[in-house]
Design an enzyme around this catalytic site. Structure first.
Site, PDB file in Angstrom:
ATOM      1  N   GLU A  33       4.422 -35.554 -37.876  1.00 56.68           N
ATOM      2  CA  GLU A  33       3.542 -34.510 -37.724  1.00 56.68           C
ATOM      3  C   GLU A  33       3.832 -33.996 -39.651  1.00 56.68           C
ATOM      4  O   GLU A  33       4.631 -33.589 -39.904  1.00 56.68           O
ATOM      5  CB  GLU A  33       2.516 -33.519 -37.521  1.00 56.68           C
ATOM      6  CG  GLU A  33       1.421 -32.948 -38.708  1.00 56.68           C
ATOM      7  CD  GLU A  33       0.566 -33.456 -39.089  1.00 56.68           C
ATOM      8  OE1 GLU A  33      -0.126 -33.456 -38.066  1.00 56.68           O
ATOM      9  OE2 GLU A  33       0.323 -33.593 -40.355  1.00 56.68           O
ATOM     10  N   CYS A  41      -9.027 -30.474 -37.367  1.00 54.09           N
ATOM     11  CA  CYS A  41      -9.699 -29.441 -36.580  1.00 54.09           C
ATOM     12  C   CYS A  41      -9.248 -27.602 -37.187  1.00 54.09           C
ATOM     13  O   CYS A  41     -10.235 -27.108 -37.649  1.00 54.09           O
ATOM     14  CB  CYS A  41     -10.272 -30.001 -35.395  1.00 54.09           C
ATOM     15  SG  CYS A  41     -10.694 -28.405 -34.078  1.00 54.09           S
ATOM     16  N   CYS A  46     -13.177 -27.948 -38.419  1.00 52.69           N
ATOM     17  CA  CYS A  46     -14.317 -27.059 -37.186  1.00 52.69           C
ATOM     18  C   CYS A  46     -13.612 -25.723 -37.274  1.00 52.69           C
ATOM     19  O   CYS A  46     -14.318 -24.594 -37.507  1.00 52.69           O
ATOM     20  CB  CYS A  46     -13.638 -27.003 -35.503  1.00 52.69           C
ATOM     21  SG  CYS A  46     -13.055 -29.216 -35.428  1.00 52.69           S
ATOM     22  N   LYS A  49     -13.808 -23.482 -40.775  1.00 57.77           N
ATOM     23  CA  LYS A  49     -15.262 -23.599 -41.411  1.00 57.77           C
ATOM     24  C   LYS A  49     -16.347 -22.926 -40.568  1.00 57.77           C
ATOM     25  O   LYS A  49     -16.573 -21.662 -40.851  1.00 57.77           O
ATOM     26  CB  LYS A  49     -15.406 -25.131 -40.258  1.00 57.77           C
ATOM     27  CG  LYS A  49     -17.128 -25.221 -41.150  1.00 57.77           C
ATOM     28  CD  LYS A  49     -18.049 -25.369 -40.299  1.00 57.77           C
ATOM     29  CE  LYS A  49     -17.892 -25.454 -38.729  1.00 57.77           C
ATOM     30  NZ  LYS A  49     -17.753 -27.017 -38.201  1.00 57.77           N
ATOM     31  N   TYR A 177     -23.215 -33.805 -41.303  1.00 59.62           N
ATOM     32  CA  TYR A 177     -22.593 -32.728 -41.050  1.00 59.62           C
ATOM     33  C   TYR A 177     -22.222 -31.554 -41.405  1.00 59.62           C
ATOM     34  O   TYR A 177     -21.972 -30.033 -42.174  1.00 59.62           O
ATOM     35  CB  TYR A 177     -22.208 -32.778 -40.040  1.00 59.62           C
ATOM     36  CG  TYR A 177     -22.158 -33.240 -38.160  1.00 59.62           C
ATOM     37  CD1 TYR A 177     -21.774 -32.590 -37.366  1.00 59.62           C
ATOM     38  CD2 TYR A 177     -22.052 -34.234 -38.397  1.00 59.62           C
ATOM     39  CE1 TYR A 177     -22.474 -32.953 -36.024  1.00 59.62           C
ATOM     40  CE2 TYR A 177     -22.956 -34.944 -36.772  1.00 59.62           C
ATOM     41  CZ  TYR A 177     -22.864 -34.084 -35.563  1.00 59.62           C
ATOM     42  OH  TYR A 177     -22.825 -34.406 -34.148  1.00 59.62           O
ATOM     43  N   GLU A 181     -23.204 -28.054 -43.573  1.00 61.34           N
ATOM     44  CA  GLU A 181     -22.744 -26.161 -43.272  1.00 61.34           C
ATOM     45  C   GLU A 181     -22.481 -25.651 -43.931  1.00 61.34           C
ATOM     46  O   GLU A 181     -22.333 -24.615 -44.295  1.00 61.34           O
ATOM     47  CB  GLU A 181     -21.829 -27.211 -41.903  1.00 61.34           C
ATOM     48  CG  GLU A 181     -21.953 -27.995 -40.767  1.00 61.34           C
ATOM     49  CD  GLU A 181     -20.823 -28.393 -39.447  1.00 61.34           C
ATOM     50  OE1 GLU A 181     -20.357 -27.815 -40.049  1.00 61.34           O
ATOM     51  OE2 GLU A 181     -21.490 -28.521 -38.057  1.00 61.34           O
ATOM     52  N   GLY A 261     -18.841 -38.352 -46.042  1.00 65.48           N
ATOM     53  CA  GLY A 261     -18.314 -39.366 -45.404  1.00 65.48           C
ATOM     54  C   GLY A 261     -16.809 -39.318 -44.404  1.00 65.48           C
ATOM     55  O   GLY A 261     -16.011 -38.861 -45.722  1.00 65.48           O
ATOM     56  N   ASP A 302     -10.290 -40.094 -34.268  1.00 65.17           N
ATOM     57  CA  ASP A 302     -10.933 -40.530 -35.457  1.00 65.17           C
ATOM     58  C   ASP A 302     -10.526 -41.696 -36.325  1.00 65.17           C
ATOM     59  O   ASP A 302     -11.190 -42.681 -36.993  1.00 65.17           O
ATOM     60  CB  ASP A 302     -11.114 -39.233 -36.975  1.00 65.17           C
ATOM     61  CG  ASP A 302     -12.094 -38.146 -36.671  1.00 65.17           C
ATOM     62  OD1 ASP A 302     -12.330 -37.828 -35.857  1.00 65.17           O
ATOM     63  OD2 ASP A 302     -12.300 -37.331 -37.038  1.00 65.17           O
ATOM     64  N   HIS A 435     -35.373 -13.870 -18.796  1.00 65.64           N
ATOM     65  CA  HIS A 435     -36.386 -12.770 -19.773  1.00 65.64           C
ATOM     66  C   HIS A 435     -36.099 -11.662 -20.067  1.00 65.64           C
ATOM     67  O   HIS A 435     -35.273 -10.960 -19.680  1.00 65.64           O
ATOM     68  CB  HIS A 435     -37.664 -12.992 -19.039  1.00 65.64           C
ATOM     69  CG  HIS A 435     -38.506 -12.147 -19.117  1.00 65.64           C
ATOM     70  ND1 HIS A 435     -39.806 -13.357 -21.034  1.00 65.64           N
ATOM     71  CD2 HIS A 435     -39.510 -11.116 -20.116  1.00 65.64           C
ATOM     72  CE1 HIS A 435     -40.429 -12.106 -21.846  1.00 65.64           C
ATOM     73  NE2 HIS A 435     -40.869 -11.287 -21.056  1.00 65.64           N
ATOM     74  N   GLU A 440     -35.005 -19.164 -22.136  1.00 63.76           N
ATOM     75  CA  GLU A 440     -36.470 -19.522 -21.086  1.00 63.76           C
ATOM     76  C   GLU A 440     -37.623 -20.728 -21.618  1.00 63.76           C
ATOM     77  O   GLU A 440     -38.292 -21.239 -20.767  1.00 63.76           O
ATOM     78  CB  GLU A 440     -36.842 -18.380 -20.840  1.00 63.76           C
ATOM     79  CG  GLU A 440     -38.023 -17.438 -21.774  1.00 63.76           C
ATOM     80  CD  GLU A 440     -38.348 -16.118 -21.839  1.00 63.76           C
ATOM     81  OE1 GLU A 440     -38.754 -16.034 -20.605  1.00 63.76           O
ATOM     82  OE2 GLU A 440     -38.088 -15.506 -22.032  1.00 63.76           O
TER      83      GLU A 440
HETATM   84  P1  NDP Z   1     -21.232 -37.405 -41.540  1.00 60.08           P
HETATM   85  O1  NDP Z   1     -21.460 -39.034 -41.710  1.00 60.08           O
HETATM   86  O2  NDP Z   1     -22.281 -36.554 -41.133  1.00 60.08           O
HETATM   87  O3  NDP Z   1     -22.593 -37.733 -43.241  1.00 60.08           O
HETATM   88  C1  NDP Z   1     -22.282 -38.531 -44.202  1.00 60.08           C
HETATM   89  C2  NDP Z   1     -23.542 -38.247 -45.414  1.00 60.08           C
HETATM   90  O4  NDP Z   1     -22.882 -39.277 -46.889  1.00 60.08           O
HETATM   91  C3  NDP Z   1     -24.939 -38.674 -45.590  1.00 60.08           C
HETATM   92  O5  NDP Z   1     -25.485 -38.037 -45.728  1.00 60.08           O
HETATM   93  C4  NDP Z   1     -25.153 -40.089 -45.475  1.00 60.08           C
HETATM   94  O6  NDP Z   1     -25.765 -40.876 -46.500  1.00 60.08           O
HETATM   95  C5  NDP Z   1     -24.818 -40.098 -47.055  1.00 60.08           C
HETATM   96  N1  NDP Z   1     -23.398 -41.012 -47.731  1.00 60.08           N
HETATM   97  C6  NDP Z   1     -22.447 -41.699 -47.290  1.00 60.08           C
HETATM   98  N2  NDP Z   1     -22.201 -42.368 -47.647  1.00 60.08           N
HETATM   99  C7  NDP Z   1     -22.634 -42.781 -49.337  1.00 60.08           C
HETATM  100  C8  NDP Z   1     -22.922 -43.044 -50.366  1.00 60.08           C
HETATM  101  N3  NDP Z   1     -22.317 -43.994 -50.749  1.00 60.08           N
HETATM  102  N4  NDP Z   1     -23.188 -42.313 -51.409  1.00 60.08           N
HETATM  103  C9  NDP Z   1     -23.943 -41.323 -50.932  1.00 60.08           C
HETATM  104  N5  NDP Z   1     -24.155 -40.516 -49.766  1.00 60.08           N
HETATM  105  C10 NDP Z   1     -23.512 -41.152 -48.172  1.00 60.08           C
HETATM  106  O7  NDP Z   1     -20.345 -37.597 -42.690  1.00 60.08           O
HETATM  107  P2  NDP Z   1     -19.427 -35.928 -43.170  1.00 60.08           P
HETATM  108  O8  NDP Z   1     -18.229 -36.815 -43.694  1.00 60.08           O
HETATM  109  O9  NDP Z   1     -21.012 -34.716 -43.112  1.00 60.08           O
HETATM  110  O10 NDP Z   1     -18.799 -36.030 -41.310  1.00 60.08           O
HETATM  111  C11 NDP Z   1     -17.997 -36.832 -41.062  1.00 60.08           C
HETATM  112  C12 NDP Z   1     -17.919 -36.868 -39.499  1.00 60.08           C
HETATM  113  O11 NDP Z   1     -17.543 -35.894 -39.230  1.00 60.08           O
HETATM  114  C13 NDP Z   1     -19.259 -36.972 -38.921  1.00 60.08           C
HETATM  115  O12 NDP Z   1     -20.090 -38.299 -38.048  1.00 60.08           O
HETATM  116  C14 NDP Z   1     -19.004 -35.684 -37.491  1.00 60.08           C
HETATM  117  O13 NDP Z   1     -18.471 -37.143 -36.808  1.00 60.08           O
HETATM  118  C15 NDP Z   1     -17.335 -35.670 -37.577  1.00 60.08           C
HETATM  119  N6  NDP Z   1     -17.924 -33.671 -37.789  1.00 60.08           N
HETATM  120  C16 NDP Z   1     -18.382 -32.748 -37.270  1.00 60.08           C
HETATM  121  C17 NDP Z   1     -18.729 -31.183 -37.177  1.00 60.08           C
HETATM  122  C18 NDP Z   1     -19.523 -30.743 -36.128  1.00 60.08           C
HETATM  123  O14 NDP Z   1     -19.598 -31.219 -34.917  1.00 60.08           O
HETATM  124  N7  NDP Z   1     -20.171 -29.514 -36.307  1.00 60.08           N
HETATM  125  C19 NDP Z   1     -18.836 -30.888 -38.620  1.00 60.08           C
HETATM  126  C20 NDP Z   1     -18.561 -31.600 -39.074  1.00 60.08           C
HETATM  127  C21 NDP Z   1     -18.171 -32.830 -39.246  1.00 60.08           C
HETATM  128  P3  NDP Z   1     -27.504 -41.335 -45.534  1.00 60.08           P
HETATM  129  O15 NDP Z   1     -27.602 -40.041 -44.800  1.00 60.08           O
HETATM  130  O16 NDP Z   1     -28.192 -41.853 -46.446  1.00 60.08           O
HETATM  131  O17 NDP Z   1     -26.190 -42.687 -44.345  1.00 60.08           O
END
Ligand code: NDP
Length: 454
Positions: A33, A41, A46, A49, A177, A181, A261, A302, A435, A440
């Protein structure tokens, strides 16, 4: 050169689980690592957060207290105290991860690992390890999206956890997400938050009604949205930031957070040179057993960009270790995946969305309930709970559940068990209500709101 049965690169959720289970099966295991044990996480995802989410919801509790007869005196929120307490908890968990690995007999190397050949991993100090089997569990990192002028003035989710003070005005790019959040945390703690999203609605891929309901709730909570927009340029003037959107609109900010993303951490590891195939996004291509295109090199979590959720990485790591070192071959089911979005209010989902269900279930019944939670009757909070159950009329099977409201994440965990068991609507109906609870509603949904007949 030291030789191991298994060399794991990456000490996050997937790598740590795989290393511990493999060691438990008797394998000689090394784990490398380069940063902090625990991965995204534990260190900057996670866990910290969720602690911030708890902190932010105290603000809402204080606001609601009056309706229950409480007079709350002057309150003061101190970000540095929260950050220090949060960081201490993260450090404690990191130490637990490390000691659990050691207790399992795993040899830890605090180093980056790079493949020199298909069996040799070099460390930063020049040492080399031989692994009969290799596991890639290097996770992912924030994707910075389209390159724009002034991008270096913005932070990503890693930078969020390093903030020393609560910024007063925040522009968040993205509506997935992470963006939502963190936007909620900042908003509840007192910041003015504007979310800039390129699409027409938040949370692409989720059930459309849930998306609409949650977006309405977040807007009512004070988050401003700019739909169909991109960031164009970020500039700094007298210490403050200015964001110009692609339509020329300008937003003043103290912090710009880009959450658009994540991308797999596969670059610079020497993977392509030994024949490990990556997809267009850089994810390691694997089969159902998490095996890459090189038979003794596996990948979980990931870095494979399958379902990027901690519990999935843990499952994949465990299944890999049982299969390769425990003589109990098994694969991971990537279909029925519950998840929660820890916005406030939070969302919990499992199974198919309405649009997905309609693709294979023409006779779909949609049960829906939108109601004022009991607590709001005295607190005066305007939030509404949203629940939706999708039922295949031909078999009576429940195909999906979608909820927005307090404790949705907790509730969806148990609904997921029922879906795993193949629950029918009749089973929900036969279950006695608890209840008075919000949950419920789930067993008292009598009449479909929509009866699809395709
Ligand atoms: P997401 O894929 O959830 O969201 C990415 C966001 O960025 C979307 O709104 C997308 O828009 C936007 N986007 C992507 N590319 C561009 C671009 N080129 N220009 C502008 N906007 C863009 O990714 P996150 O980074 O939020 O999270 C990554 C992953 O981590 C999640 O998919 C999830 O699997 C995991 N995660 C889970 C959590 C949980 O379980 N509570 C908490 C945090 C992360 P559009 O909708 O138009 O594509």
């Amino acid at each position: 050169m030291q030789t191991f049965d298994l060399v794991v690169i990456g000490g996050g959720s997937g790598g740590v689980r795989a290393a511990r289970i493999a060691a438990g099966h008797g394998a000689r295991v090394a784990l490398l690592e380069e940063y902090r044990m625990g991965g995204t996480c534990v260190i900057r995802g996670c866990v910290p957060k969720k602690l911030m989410v708890y902190a932010s919801r105290v603000a809402q509790e204080l606001e609601e207290a009056k309706g229950f007869g409480w007079t709350v005196g002057a309150t003061h929120f101190d970000w540095p105290t929260l950050k220090a307490n949060r960081d201490r908890e993260v450090a404690r968990l990191e130490a637990v991860y490390r000691s659990n690995l050691q207790a399992a007999g795993v040899t830890i190397f605090d180093s980056r690992g790079v493949l020199q050949d298909a069996h040799t991993v070099s460390l930063t100090d020049g040492q080399c390890l031989h692994g009969n089997t290799l596991l890639l569990a290097t996770g992912a990192r924030p994707d910075h999206g389209p390159d724009i002028a002034g991008a270096e003035l913005a932070i990503d989710s890693n930078g969020f956890f390093e903030l020393e003070h609560l910024p007063q005005r925040v522009v968040v790019q993205g509506a997935g997400y992470i963006a939502l959040e963190l936007a909620c945390v900042l908003r509840l703690l007192g910041a003015e938050v504007t979310v800039v999203l390129r699409g027409a609605q938040i949370l692409r891929g989720f059930d459309d009604e849930l998306r609409n309901h949650l977006a309405h709730e977040l807007a009512a909570g004070g988050i401003q949205f700019r739909h169909g927009r991109q960031l164009h340029v970020i500039t700094r003037h007298d210490g403050a930031l200015q964001v110009t959107l692609d339509d020329g609109q300008q937003l003043a900010a103290d912090c710009v957070l880009r959450a658009v993303g994540r991308q797999p951490n596969s670059a610079g590891l020497g993977l392509e040179a030994v024949g490990v195939v990556l997809d267009a996004k850089g994810a390691v291509t694997v089969d159902a057993a998490s095996r890459s295109t090189v038979p003794h090199i596996y990948a979980v979590g990931d870095v494979t960009n399958r379902v990027n959720l901690t519990p999935m990485a843990i499952r994949e790591g465990h299944a890999f270790a049982d299969t390769v070192f425990g003589r109990t071959p098994r694969t991971v089911d990537h279909r029925l995946i519950p998840s929660a979005v820890f916005t406030t209010p939070e969302a919990g989902v499992v199974g198919l969305t309405e649009a997905q269900a309609l693709q294979s279930h023409p006779h779909l019944d949609v049960y829906r309930s939108i109601f004022r939670p009991m607590k709001a009757t005295l607190s005066g909070h305007g939030s509404r709970v949203f629940m939706k159950l999708l039922v295949d009329r031909d078999t009576d099977r429940v195909l999906g559940f979608h909820m927005v409201g307090p404790d949705s994440g907790e509730l969806v965990q148990l609904v997921a068990v029922t879906l795993q068991l193949g629950a029918t609507k009749a089973a929900f109906d036969a279950t006695l209500a608890v209840h008075p609870t919000a949950a419920e509603e789930l067993v008292t949904l009598r009449t479909p709101a929509v009866r699809h007949n395709l």
